[in-house]
Design a protein around this motif. Structure first.
Motif, PDB file in Angstrom:
ATOM      1  N   ASN A   1       0.771  -1.516   0.337  1.00 24.67           N
ATOM      2  CA  ASN A   1       0.157  -0.437   0.096  1.00 24.67           C
ATOM      3  C   ASN A   1       1.153   1.035  -0.261  1.00 24.67           C
ATOM      4  N   ARG A   2       1.525   1.026  -0.769  1.00 24.85           N
ATOM      5  CA  ARG A   2       2.921   2.396  -0.981  1.00 24.85           C
ATOM      6  C   ARG A   2       1.987   3.761  -1.867  1.00 24.85           C
ATOM      7  N   PRO A   3       1.951   4.657  -0.933  1.00 23.21           N
ATOM      8  CA  PRO A   3       1.727   5.620  -1.873  1.00 23.21           C
ATOM      9  C   PRO A   3       2.040   6.413  -3.338  1.00 23.21           C
ATOM     10  N   GLY A   4       1.748   6.508  -4.101  1.00 26.34           N
ATOM     11  CA  GLY A   4       2.628   7.053  -5.315  1.00 26.34           C
ATOM     12  C   GLY A   4       2.989   6.273  -6.248  1.00 26.34           C
ATOM     13  N   SER A   5       2.385   5.279  -6.375  1.00 26.05           N
ATOM     14  CA  SER A   5       2.993   4.567  -6.942  1.00 26.05           C
ATOM     15  C   SER A   5       2.065   4.778  -8.862  1.00 26.05           C
ATOM     16  N   ARG A   6       1.457   5.279  -8.847  1.00 23.25           N
ATOM     17  CA  ARG A   6       0.947   5.004  -9.761  1.00 23.25           C
ATOM     18  C   ARG A   6       0.641   4.123 -11.307  1.00 23.25           C
ATOM     19  N   LEU A   7       0.424   3.344 -10.517  1.00 21.99           N
ATOM     20  CA  LEU A   7      -0.076   2.068 -11.077  1.00 21.99           C
ATOM     21  C   LEU A   7      -1.404   1.888 -11.076  1.00 21.99           C
ATOM     22  N   SER A   8      -1.707   1.418 -12.614  1.00 21.22           N
ATOM     23  CA  SER A   8      -2.834   1.563 -12.868  1.00 21.22           C
ATOM     24  C   SER A   8      -4.149   0.339 -11.877  1.00 21.22           C
ATOM     25  N   GLU A   9      -5.484   0.227 -12.345  1.00 21.53           N
ATOM     26  CA  GLU A   9      -6.374   0.126 -11.626  1.00 21.53           C
ATOM     27  C   GLU A   9      -6.429  -1.780 -11.811  1.00 21.53           C
ATOM     28  N   ASP A  10      -6.190  -2.015 -13.283  1.00 18.59           N
ATOM     29  CA  ASP A  10      -5.821  -3.025 -13.298  1.00 18.59           C
ATOM     30  C   ASP A  10      -4.810  -4.193 -12.785  1.00 18.59           C
ATOM     31  N   ALA A  11      -4.126  -3.255 -12.688  1.00 17.64           N
ATOM     32  CA  ALA A  11      -2.568  -4.041 -12.355  1.00 17.64           C
ATOM     33  C   ALA A  11      -2.563  -4.270 -11.078  1.00 17.64           C
ATOM     34  N   VAL A  12      -3.100  -3.226 -10.149  1.00 15.46           N
ATOM     35  CA  VAL A  12      -3.622  -3.462  -9.111  1.00 15.46           C
ATOM     36  C   VAL A  12      -4.468  -4.651  -8.576  1.00 15.46           C
ATOM     37  N   ALA A  13      -6.049  -4.558  -9.537  1.00 11.47           N
ATOM     38  CA  ALA A  13      -6.479  -5.847  -9.432  1.00 11.47           C
ATOM     39  C   ALA A  13      -6.147  -7.671  -9.806  1.00 11.47           C
TER      40      ALA A  13
END
Length: 340
Positions: free
Chosen positions: A28-40
């Motif tokens: 849960n590190r902030p500022g990663s700029r990863l897409s919601e799809d990648a997170v899912a």
């Protein structure tokens, strides 16, 4: 079946992203700029593979072990007090911490061995628990380790969590006074326990609360029966003695539920009924209190909340300090009759 630990690389391969991306997302590190799809995809992969963080690597990354120690005398083997552990574990789980548990049986060597075990594993804090509220022997510990006593005290502890006995004593006495009782006997006064903190640091406050409520109402107890052990047969013998004395009474304050159980048996043998002939109020809310018929009105010794409060202090942002009192809520059942 393979026992190989699932790694970040395994999660990354399944999700189709880099190990760095997996680490950023799962921590849960902030500022990663990863897409919601990648997170899912990462979260789904971690769940499917049953990924668990490596505790050693996590400790190195965070600079702490996320582990708390709990050392008790006989809490883990006593059903009545084991709720203390449940409270500790629940709060630790809420903060993603683990708990190392050691039981000593009040043996000094086992206590020291457990203490060294916890220190060697660099726990962030240690909770010291006791079945009965008493003073314990504890040498000074490294300043980096937070310490809290749960139902126990020591000059070397940073903080202590104890039951609010004086308030409970007042409440139990008041429950009888409010029902119109004035001829009240106290069963289980313990002079030695009241003078020796190694036996009890809270019973004096329990009695002080009882006596303060009676005094404020202008009521003197019709009898105070002393004994140091609080088992059913002591309550039975003391109540039998009170009945033989011919002292008139309408209510008993018993210093714990086991005494109250014995007192009720003595009353029944004498042909008296609770609460029609004699009302009873007590302390602790031991399992026996709800089994009695009628159910016993008693002030609950809340081990679970004491455990929760201790862990909150250990995991808080500020260094724990001072004394913290946990309320003893009166459990109103059927053992008190109104004289009004």
């Amino acid at each position: 079946m393979s026992t190989k630990r699932v790694t970040l690389a395994d999660v990354a391969a399944r999700a189709g992203v880099s190990k760095t991306a997996v680490s950023l997302i799962l921590n849960n590190r902030p500022g990663s700029r990863l897409s919601e799809d990648a997170v899912a995809r990462v979260q789904e992969a971690a769940e499917a593979l049953r990924y668990r963080p490596n505790p050693a690597a996590r400790s190195l990354r965070l600079g702490r072990t996320t582990t708390i120690g709990f050392i008790s005398d006989e809490v883990t083997v006593t059903r009545f007090a084991s709720a203390m552990i449940r409270g500790l574990l629940d709060v630790a789980d809420e903060h993603d911490h683990g708990v190392l548990i050691a039981e000593t049986g009040q043996h000094p060597k086992r206590f020291e061995d457990a203490l060294e075990f916890m220190i060697d594993r660099q726990v962030e804090g240690i909770a010291f628990g006791s079945l009965t509220a008493r003073q314990i022997d504890l040498r000074p510990l490294p300043a980096t380790i937070r310490t809290v006593g749960v139902n126990c005290t020591s000059d070397t502890l940073q903080a202590t969590v104890l039951p609010a006995e004086e308030v409970a004593g007042r409440a139990i006495a008041q429950s009888l006074l409010d029902a119109g009782h004035r001829r009240i006997a106290i069963i289980g006064n313990a002079p030695i326990a009241c003078s020796d903190p190694r036996i009890s640091v809270t019973i004096p406050f329990r009695l002080e609360g009882i006596n303060a409520a009676l005094r404020d109402a202008g009521v003197d107890p019709v009898a105070v029966l002393d004994f140091e052990e609080w088992e059913p047969w002591h309550g039975y013998d003391a109540t039998s003695e009170l009945l033989r004395s011919g002292t008139p009474f309408t209510a008993l304050i018993c210093l714990n539920d086991r005494i109250a159980f014995g007192a009720q048996q003595a009353l029944q043998k004498a042909g008296l009924e609770v609460p029609q002939d004699v009302s009873i109020a007590s302390f602790d809310d031991d399992e026996i209190a709800s089994y009695m018929r009628p159910g016993l009105t008693t002030a609950r010794l809340d081990y679970e909340q004491m455990g929760r409060r201790a862990m909150e202090l250990l995991l808080g942002t500020d260094t724990p300090e001072g004394q913290h009192l946990v309320p003893m809520e009166v459990q109103v059942r059927g053992s008190i009759a109104s004289l009004a």
